[in-house]
Motif scaffolding. Structure first.
Motif, PDB file in Angstrom:
ATOM      1  N   THR A 149       0.744  -1.126  -0.094  1.00 15.39           N
ATOM      2  CA  THR A 149      -0.019  -0.004   0.037  1.00 15.39           C
ATOM      3  C   THR A 149       0.830   1.204  -0.089  1.00 15.39           C
ATOM      4  O   THR A 149       0.549   2.295  -0.583  1.00 15.39           O
ATOM      5  CB  THR A 149      -1.030  -0.041   1.215  1.00 15.39           C
ATOM      6  N   PRO A 150       1.974   1.420   1.033  1.00 10.70           N
ATOM      7  CA  PRO A 150       2.760   2.803   0.899  1.00 10.70           C
ATOM      8  C   PRO A 150       3.614   2.734  -0.513  1.00 10.70           C
ATOM      9  O   PRO A 150       3.987   4.076  -0.518  1.00 10.70           O
ATOM     10  CB  PRO A 150       3.587   2.500   2.045  1.00 10.70           C
ATOM     11  N   GLY A 151       3.583   1.929  -1.124  1.00 12.76           N
ATOM     12  CA  GLY A 151       4.512   2.119  -2.375  1.00 12.76           C
ATOM     13  C   GLY A 151       3.829   2.378  -3.708  1.00 12.76           C
ATOM     14  O   GLY A 151       4.362   2.463  -4.677  1.00 12.76           O
ATOM     15  N   LYS A 152       2.608   2.886  -3.331  1.00 12.93           N
ATOM     16  CA  LYS A 152       1.958   3.171  -4.782  1.00 12.93           C
ATOM     17  C   LYS A 152       1.336   4.538  -4.568  1.00 12.93           C
ATOM     18  O   LYS A 152       0.968   5.079  -3.666  1.00 12.93           O
ATOM     19  CB  LYS A 152       0.643   2.100  -4.944  1.00 12.93           C
ATOM     20  N   LEU A 153       1.030   5.062  -5.955  1.00 12.93           N
ATOM     21  CA  LEU A 153       0.413   6.263  -6.090  1.00 12.93           C
ATOM     22  C   LEU A 153      -0.992   6.085  -6.512  1.00 12.93           C
ATOM     23  O   LEU A 153      -1.237   5.714  -7.366  1.00 12.93           O
ATOM     24  CB  LEU A 153       1.182   7.111  -7.223  1.00 12.93           C
ATOM     25  N   TRP A 154      -1.838   6.573  -5.428  1.00 12.81           N
ATOM     26  CA  TRP A 154      -3.406   6.111  -5.315  1.00 12.81           C
ATOM     27  C   TRP A 154      -4.113   7.062  -6.168  1.00 12.81           C
ATOM     28  O   TRP A 154      -3.679   8.357  -6.109  1.00 12.81           O
ATOM     29  CB  TRP A 154      -4.045   5.822  -3.930  1.00 12.81           C
ATOM     30  N   ASP A 155      -5.387   6.954  -6.468  1.00 18.25           N
ATOM     31  CA  ASP A 155      -5.956   7.968  -7.368  1.00 18.25           C
ATOM     32  C   ASP A 155      -6.516   9.248  -6.700  1.00 18.25           C
ATOM     33  O   ASP A 155      -6.455  10.020  -7.129  1.00 18.25           O
ATOM     34  CB  ASP A 155      -7.227   7.369  -7.815  1.00 18.25           C
ATOM     35  N   SER A 156      -6.856   8.879  -5.321  1.00 14.09           N
ATOM     36  CA  SER A 156      -7.267  10.247  -4.719  1.00 14.09           C
ATOM     37  C   SER A 156      -6.168  11.195  -4.470  1.00 14.09           C
ATOM     38  O   SER A 156      -6.165  12.393  -4.598  1.00 14.09           O
ATOM     39  CB  SER A 156      -7.673   9.792  -3.043  1.00 14.09           C
ATOM     40  N   ALA A 157      -4.980  10.749  -4.359  1.00 10.31           N
ATOM     41  CA  ALA A 157      -3.883  11.639  -4.391  1.00 10.31           C
ATOM     42  C   ALA A 157      -3.566  12.385  -5.797  1.00 10.31           C
ATOM     43  O   ALA A 157      -3.137  13.674  -6.045  1.00 10.31           O
ATOM     44  CB  ALA A 157      -2.524  10.927  -4.189  1.00 10.31           C
TER      45      ALA A 157
END
Length: 366
Positions: A149-157
């Protein structure tokens, strides 16, 4: 032929894309839940790149594919999926867009490249970085999907980053002098973007940006900070949800003006510690505004209700459209483009503003 000082990489993207579309899926309820609202795709490596085979000043081939933010292949649809991207090449000063459909790339200076061993070259090749164009410069971010989870760029960001970029163009000093937290920052995208924009627009009194996450995520955030020009006014701190000593160490008796948090609602067992963290970080007298991006994925409706019902005991919660989000940050002086709300619906991202209820947070302090 490619220029003498440029390595040109051609791709088999079209071939790999068609191959992905022919995959047979197990359409179980669990797998379908992972595809919920997965409409913002990523282009990633389809096969590993052998670093010893990549050379400057010659044609190289890499195999790419489309995946969702979960790393799942794009599901076949009757409608074709149109993709586009701006490809950049490193130059002596900054970056420039490619002039054609090939990938003109120079990962690093040729002399440095020749002096590297295979492991060091592989680190450079495997560094898939998002480059956000900011007024003739870029904000670079590396993902590490193996980090979870911490290693990804998520859509909300991504959605909130788009808004922040627009607001800087409208009023470059709207965050001047503020104290801002990117809570559970992951790759550090939003906080680093704010810092980089403040540097690009030469804000005389830039905001102080604090990026927090669990200890094992901080190395990637520090790496992403090193990829960008502006290292000033940025702090990187450990903050584990619900751990009072971590929260006190980050606060240092100085309240935050804004707290941004992206896609943290995914495990119902974490709701209690997350709400406790929100309460301890938010100052009732200041007050602190907390903006949360949430994209429904695997949580059931009753689980979402549990979080928002319990959170509403301590916070006034309002769901915002993109236009309302922009106006909340800038005030009524800003007239946002109403068409932005359509893009919010496309991504599936929901934006919320949380304001602390004064009477509830005062009880916490006693």
């Amino acid at each position: 032929m490619p220029p003498d000082n440029t390595a040109v990489v051609s791709t088999t993207f079209e071939k790999s894309f068609l191959k992905d579309r022919s995959i047979t899926f197990d359409h179980s309820g669990f797998k379908l839940s992972l595809y919920k609202n997965s409409k913002v795709y990523r282009i990633v490596l389809n096969n590993p790149v052998k670093s010893s085979k990549i050379c400057l000043n010659r044609w190289n081939r890499i195999d790419l594919k489309l995946v969702t933010e979960m790393g799942l292949p794009v599901m076949a649809t009757e409608q074709p999926i149109v993709t586009s991207c701006k490809l950049l090449q490193r130059e002596t000063i900054g970056y420039a867009e490619s002039k054609d459909l090939l990938i003109d790339c120079r990962p690093i200076a040729a002399d440095s490249w020749e002096g590297m061993n295979d492991k060091e070259r592989s680190d450079q090749i495997g560094c898939f970085e998002y480059r956000i164009i900011l007024h003739n410069t870029v904000c670079m971010l590396k993902e590490m999907w193996d980090n979870g989870t911490p290693g990804k760029l998520w859509d909300s960001a991504l959605v909130m980053s788009q808004i922040i970029i627009r607001l800087f163009k409208f009023n470059k000093e709207f965050l001047s002098g503020l104290r801002i937290m990117d809570l559970s920052a992951g790759v550090g995208s939003l906080g680093l973007l704010i810092s980089e924009l403040s540097h690009v627009y030469r804000i005389p009194n830039p905001p102080t940006v604090v990026l927090t996450d669990i200890p094992e995520a901080l190395l990637l955030i520090k790496h992403n900070l090193s990829l960008n020009d502006n290292h000033h006014h940025v702090q990187i701190k450990t903050l584990r949800w619900g751990l009072v000593r971590d929260i006190d160490r980050v606060l240092k008796r100085r309240p935050f003006d804004y707290i941004f948090v992206s896609d943290v609602l995914y495990n119902a067992s974490d709701f209690y510690s997350l709400i406790v963290t929100f309460r301890l970080l938010c100052d009732a007298a200041h007050p602190t505004k907390l903006y949360m991006g949430y994209k429904p994925r695997g949580l059931k409706a009753y689980e979402e209700d549990i979080f928002f019902t319990n959170c509403a005991v301590y916070f006034d919660i309002q769901q915002l459209g993109l236009e309302e989000f922009e106006q909340d940050l800038l005030g009524n002086e800003h007239q946002a483009d109403e068409s932005l709300d359509r893009s919010l619906g496309f991504t599936g991202v929901q934006l919320y503003r949380l304001l602390p209820r004064k009477e509830k947070l005062i009880q916490k302090e006693k």
